[in-house]
Every structure is written in structure tokens, then in C-alpha cells.
Design an enzyme around this catalytic site. Structure first.
Site, PDB file in Angstrom:
ATOM      1  N   ASP A   1       0.819  -1.218   0.000  1.00  0.00           N
ATOM      2  CA  ASP A   1       0.000   0.000   0.000  1.00  0.00           C
ATOM      3  C   ASP A   1       0.851   1.266   0.000  1.00  0.00           C
ATOM      4  O   ASP A   1       2.068   1.223   0.222  1.00  0.00           O
ATOM      5  CB  ASP A   1      -0.965   0.006   1.197  1.00  0.00           C
ATOM      6  CG  ASP A   1      -0.311  -0.479   2.493  1.00  0.00           C
ATOM      7  OD1 ASP A   1       0.932  -0.376   2.601  1.00  0.00           O
ATOM      8  OD2 ASP A   1      -1.024  -0.956   3.379  1.00  0.00           O
TER       9      ASP A   1
ATOM     10  N   ASN B   1      -7.205  -3.296  14.427  1.00  0.00           N
ATOM     11  CA  ASN B   1      -8.603  -3.491  14.014  1.00  0.00           C
ATOM     12  C   ASN B   1      -8.751  -4.672  13.048  1.00  0.00           C
ATOM     13  O   ASN B   1      -9.805  -4.857  12.459  1.00  0.00           O
ATOM     14  CB  ASN B   1      -9.156  -2.203  13.380  1.00  0.00           C
ATOM     15  CG  ASN B   1      -8.427  -1.816  12.103  1.00  0.00           C
ATOM     16  OD1 ASN B   1      -7.523  -2.517  11.638  1.00  0.00           O
ATOM     17  ND2 ASN B   1      -8.806  -0.692  11.522  1.00  0.00           N
TER      18      ASN B   1
END
Ligand code: PGA
Length: 260
Positions: free
Chosen positions: A67, A136
Site C-alpha cells: 500500500d 482493528n
């Protein structure tokens, strides 16, 4: 999933480095999927050290990072281009022309995403995808509820991810909101996956990934679908696993089993 639990972070990092070194040695032109983040810093240190001291070579490898933030130029010290150059590429013999990250500073991030996905395919796919995990449950920047069928695309970062990454930026407001990330399906297409997690802050996400339901609510749980996923943990990151005894029976001290 192969779950390897090492006594501490240093041992976990060394075990992950062994797995990468093994692939690169057996297949010198391996296509590596690379990751960024704090967890990977000691791993890149160990790989650079093995390059310097033991001749581990990346000369023929190609790399694709997971990313990049949208809006940051490669020269920006908080960009992942900069991170990779600084902590890994400049310290080993990898050919810069074979290193790839999504293009974050572009007017058309959608086109850049599609081009990146195509480039991975052109390279013949990824042999080993290195992964971290967010608190998360994200992998890459595939935040909770990311499609398990997703390909490289633009994602909006959650506030929790932005807060976790804020330490690298001057303020929360300056922490990017958007990134280009390879998708969950892109990651699952890799021939092997290696996820490294260390520290107690990751324990809950790690337990959801390995033992929770397969769910976009925890994108890392998609690795349950991958036939060759290895999860390397230190004891703190493994702490919430219900079946810890089983994993330790199969791979005592995180070492290979008799049938590996
Ligand atoms: P970290 O990031 O290594 O900085 O905790 C991991 C991730 O978000 O994938």
C-alpha cells in the site's frame, strides 16, 4: 494456518526472516509482497544484516508493496516509498527497477490502482506476501468491512488506523485519510502468506484472525481461506488464542513440525 509462537519479539522476527531467506535462497527470482509498519522495522534490519554478513541476496527478486498513502510524493519522509528505501532497499542488493509500490501522488488513483494490480499479474503473481496486522484486524489497508473479494483500489482509512499512524506525522489532521491498497483477493492470490505480529496490542486482532469467524469485519480472517498461510507471533501477540496449547504442540517454540 500454520501458527508459530516464539518466546519473544526478537525470536519471532528471526523466524520470519528465516522463512523469507528460505524462499529467496530456493527461488532467487522470487516475487516478494512487502509490508511496512513498526513491526517490520526489526525484520528489515535482520534481512539487511543477513545480506551484509551471510550474503543473502535479493539481486534477482522483484517486490510489490501492499500500500501507499494518497497524496504523498515518494520523497515525503512519511511515504511508504521513503520507508522502503530507507529501511530496506538501500541496504540490500535489490534492483530498484524491480521494486514497486502503488503510486500515491497521482491525479487518478483509480487508474493507478488498476495499473498496479495488472503489474502484479504481469510479474507472474506474488510468491510470498509479507503481512502485518492492524489492531482493528486490517491487512494492507483493507479496513474492517473491506470486501473479501477486493482488488487493488482506493480505501478510506479508519480513524483508529490514522491514530495508530499519527506518530509518524505532525498531527492527526496531517495523517492521510486515503490510501491505495492491494485487495484481500489480491493478497489471497499470493502463493504463500507470512503474517508477523508482535506485542500485546495485537493479541485481540490475532485471535479474531485465527480463531474468529471468517468475516469482512476482520479482514485478516480471510487468511483462513489461504492454503499456505504462516502466522508468526511472539508470546504477547498470541496471548488471547484459545488453542495456544495445540499450536505449541504442533510447532514447539515455533519450530518446524515433523511433517513440515
Ligand atoms: P504496525 O502496523 O506494524 O505499525 O503495528 C501493522 C499494520 O497496520 O499492518
Amino acid at each position: 494456518m500454520k501458527v508459530l509462537i516464539l518466546p519473544d519479539a526478537q525470536a519471532a522476527v528471526a523466524r520470519a526472516a528465516d522463512i523469507i531467506a528460505d524462499i529467496v535462497t530456493k527461488k532467487p527470482d522470487a516475487v516478494l509482497g512487502l509490508a511496512t509498519g513498526g513491526t517490520m522495522l526489526p525484520l528489515y534490519d535482520v534481512l539487511a544484516q543477513r545480506h551484509r554478513d551471510s550474503g543473502l541476496s535479493f539481486a534477482q527478486t522483484a517486490s510489490f508493496n501492499l500500500d501507499e498513502y494518497i497524496g504523498l510524493a515518494p520523497e515525503h519522509p512519511c511515504s511508504y516509498h521513503y520507508y522502503m528505501e530507507d529501511v530496506f532497499f538501500r541496504r540490500v542488493d535489490i534492483d530498484p527497477s524491480r521494486t514497486h509500490l502503488p503510486k500515491g501522488n497521482t491525479d487518478d488513483p483509480h487508474a493507478a490502482s488498476e495499473a498496479y494490480e495488472a503489474l502484479i499479474e504481469e510479474a507472474g503473481g506474488i510468491d510470498l506476501q509479507l503481512l502485518g496486522i492492524g489492531q482493528n484486524g486490517h491487512i494492507g489497508f483493507n479496513e474492517p468491512t473491506a470486501s473479501l473479494g477486493s482488488r487493488t483500489r482506493v480505501k478510506t482509512l479508519t480513524d483508529s488506523t490514522r491514530r495508530a499512524n499519527q506518530t509518524y506525522f505532525a498531527s492527526f489532521d496531517e495523517t492521510p485519510r486515503y490510501a491505495i491498497t492491494t485487495g484481500v483477493a489480491t493478497i489471497l492470490d499470493s502463493r504463500k502468506c507470512l503474517l508477523l505480529a508482535t506485542g500485546a496490542a495485537k493479541a485481540e486482532a490475532v485471535a479474531k484472525m485465527i480463531e474468529g469467524p471468517l468475516s469482512a469485519a476482520c479482514p485478516a480472517s480471510a487468511l483462513q481461506l489461504h492454503a499456505r498461510a504462516t502466522i508468526v507471533l511472539d508470546r504477547d501477540a498470541a496471548n488471547a488464542l484459545a488453542l495456544m496449547d495445540y499450536y505449541e504442540t504442533v510447532h514447539p517454540e515455533g519450530q518446524p513440525s515433523a511433517f513440515d
